[in-house]
Design an enzyme around this catalytic site. Structure first.
Site, PDB file in Angstrom:
ATOM      1  CE1 TYR A 142      -3.423  -2.515   0.520  1.00  0.00           C
ATOM      2  CE2 TYR A 142      -4.597  -0.481   1.060  1.00  0.00           C
ATOM      3  CZ  TYR A 142      -4.838  -1.892   0.853  1.00  0.00           C
ATOM      4  OH  TYR A 142      -5.869  -2.433   0.603  1.00  0.00           O
ATOM      5  CE  LYS A 192       1.448 -17.160  -2.623  1.00  0.00           C
ATOM      6  NZ  LYS A 192       1.038 -18.606  -2.994  1.00  0.00           N
ATOM      7  CG  ASP A 224      -2.069 -19.996  -1.689  1.00  0.00           C
ATOM      8  OD1 ASP A 224      -1.408 -19.604  -0.722  1.00  0.00           O
ATOM      9  OD2 ASP A 224      -1.785 -20.419  -2.741  1.00  0.00           O
ATOM     10  CG  ASP A 248      -8.208  -4.782   1.196  1.00  0.00           C
ATOM     11  OD1 ASP A 248      -9.062  -4.445   1.817  1.00  0.00           O
ATOM     12  OD2 ASP A 248      -7.992  -4.692  -0.039  1.00  0.00           O
ATOM     13  CG  ASP A 252     -13.814  -7.132   1.694  1.00  0.00           C
ATOM     14  OD1 ASP A 252     -13.697  -6.418   2.832  1.00  0.00           O
ATOM     15  OD2 ASP A 252     -14.001  -6.783   0.782  1.00  0.00           O
TER      16      ASP A 252
HETATM   17  C1  IPM Z   1     -10.540  -1.212   3.653  1.00  0.00           C
HETATM   18  C2  IPM Z   1     -10.661  -0.812   2.301  1.00  0.00           C
HETATM   19  C3  IPM Z   1      -9.420   0.213   2.039  1.00  0.00           C
HETATM   20  C4  IPM Z   1      -8.312  -0.466   2.086  1.00  0.00           C
HETATM   21  C5  IPM Z   1      -9.781   1.207   0.922  1.00  0.00           C
HETATM   22  C6  IPM Z   1     -11.071   2.026   1.070  1.00  0.00           C
HETATM   23  C7  IPM Z   1      -8.848   2.134   0.807  1.00  0.00           C
HETATM   24  O1  IPM Z   1     -10.911  -1.584   1.277  1.00  0.00           O
HETATM   25  O2  IPM Z   1     -10.339  -0.639   4.745  1.00  0.00           O
HETATM   26  O3  IPM Z   1     -10.314  -2.822   3.832  1.00  0.00           O
HETATM   27  O4  IPM Z   1      -7.987  -1.208   0.875  1.00  0.00           O
HETATM   28  O5  IPM Z   1      -7.619  -0.734   2.921  1.00  0.00           O
HETATM   29 MG    MG Z   2     -10.887  -3.636   2.124  1.00  0.00          MG
END
Ligand code: IPM
Ligand code: MG
Length: 367
Positions: A142, A192, A224, A248, A252
């Protein structure tokens, strides 16, 4: 002693709608639990861009550095999709994370009993699920340099750099081990190491840190495989520690296991300040949800649970955090549902404000 200070940054999309409910909850704690906060409010993301031409002004950044905790709603929306990369709403969020040095991002994925049917996985695989992902938040691909898009031999080349120092890996690992000590004493580190040198270093450093936490059972997994295991048998995990990009994605994935992204909070923590509290920002894991913005139907629970995390991690009010979490569990058990939580059996969903109402009523009942 002065009241602890909060900076509220509602942001874009449904951010202001869900944050409005959090403000009612904050007021409740002030009135009923003698836990008053000095609350100020400011702009971030597209909302800040509209006013200042940048997604986070220097003044707001300075305020964020001074308060005891920042509460953020959400950033982004279609109106800002074509902006230059440097002023996109997300840059405001990333600036807060980087300049406040919020390196430990705690993302719990918890399956509420009442909602186990909403998961895309079978109920027995997710019911009772309670895992914590610790995502390193201030480094890795990032932020790594060099980065950019340049031209080589008439060909455009996009470059990002995955870079981790051992100090960066270590401090996040310590946060993850500390959390594991308070939970089920199991930590799985994901990288990884089979293809990335930064992964090899990651594994080495986490292993070194583990010497200070002999009670914690440490395992390592390729990220993975971790993704696969998360959907195959998520309850094998307690705490997961991983880097910024893998975190990230994996968070999710873990969020979806629980049935609704509208339910999950997060805490981003940094070094202790002079008063002993960590630098901190709390935000729901969900985004700005432009598709339902302004309709009053967003689920405020993730944002409210983020405030519960603030009570726990910034203000040492674990019992009050428990109270708020229990109120939310109670309303869900009683059948309170916003639109995102409607099952096939249908029914009338609550509005954002109505969900706030029932949670406040459950808090009153808890007294
Ligand atoms: C998160 C989001 C952010 C990230 C974006 C909005 C920059 O996806 O907080 O997970 O990628 O970290
Ligand atoms: Mg995210």
């Amino acid at each position: 002693m002065a009241n602890p200070s909060l900076l509220i940054l509602p942001g874009d999309g449904i951010g202001p709608e869900v944050m409005a409910q959090v403000k009612r909850i904050i007021d409740w704690f002030g009135e009923k639990r003698d836990l008053a906060f000095d609350v100020s409010e400011d702009l971030v993301g597209g909302a800040a861009y509209d006013k200042h031409g940048v997604p986070l002004s220097d003044e707001t950044m300075a305020k964020a550095q001074e308060v005891d905790a920042v509460l953020l709603g959400a950033v982004g929306g279609p109106a800002y999709d074509n902006l230059d990369f440097s002023v996109k709403p997300e840059r405001g969020l990333l600036r807060l994370r980087k300049e406040m040095d919020l390196y430990a991002n705690l993302r719990p994925a918890q399956c509420f009993d009442a909602l186990a049917d909403f998961s895309s996985l079978k109920k027995d695989i997710v019911s009772g699920l309670d895992i914590m992902i610790v995502r390193e938040l201030t480094s890795g691909v990032y932020f790594g340099e060099p980065r950019g898009i340049h031209t080589e031999d008439n060909m455009r080349v996009g470059v990002n750099t995955q870079r981790y120092t051992e100090a960066e890996i270590e401090r996040g690992a310590r946060s993850a081990f500390e959390l594991a000590m308070k939970r089920n004493k199991k930590l799985c580190s994901m990288e990884k190491a089979n293809v990335m040198e930064s992964g090899i270093l990651w594994r080495d450093v986490v292993t070194e840190v583990s010497a200070d936490y002999p009670e914690v059972e440490l395992s390592h997994m390729y990220a993975d495989n971790g993704a696969m295991q998360l959907v195959r048998a998520p309850k094998q995990f307690d705490v997961i520690y991983t880097d910024n990009l893998f975190g990230d994605i994996l968070s999710d994935c873990a969020a979806m296991l629980t049935g609704s992204l509208g339910m999950l909070p997060s805490a981003s923590l940094g070094q202790p300040m002079a008063n002993g509290r960590p630098k901190a920002m709390y935000e729901p894991v969900h985004g700005s949800a432009p598709d339902i913005t302004g309709q009053g139907k967003a689920n405020p629970i993730a944002c409210i649970l983020s405030f519960a995390m603030a009570l726990r991690y910034s203000f040492d009010e674990g019992a009050e955090a428990d109270r708020l979490e229990a109120a939310i569990e109670k309303v869900l058990a009683d059948g309170a549902r916003t639109g995102d939580l409607m099952g096939p059996e249908g029914g009338t969903p609550l509005s954002t404000v109505e969900m706030g109402d029932v949670i406040l009523a459950a808090l009153d009942d808890s007294l």
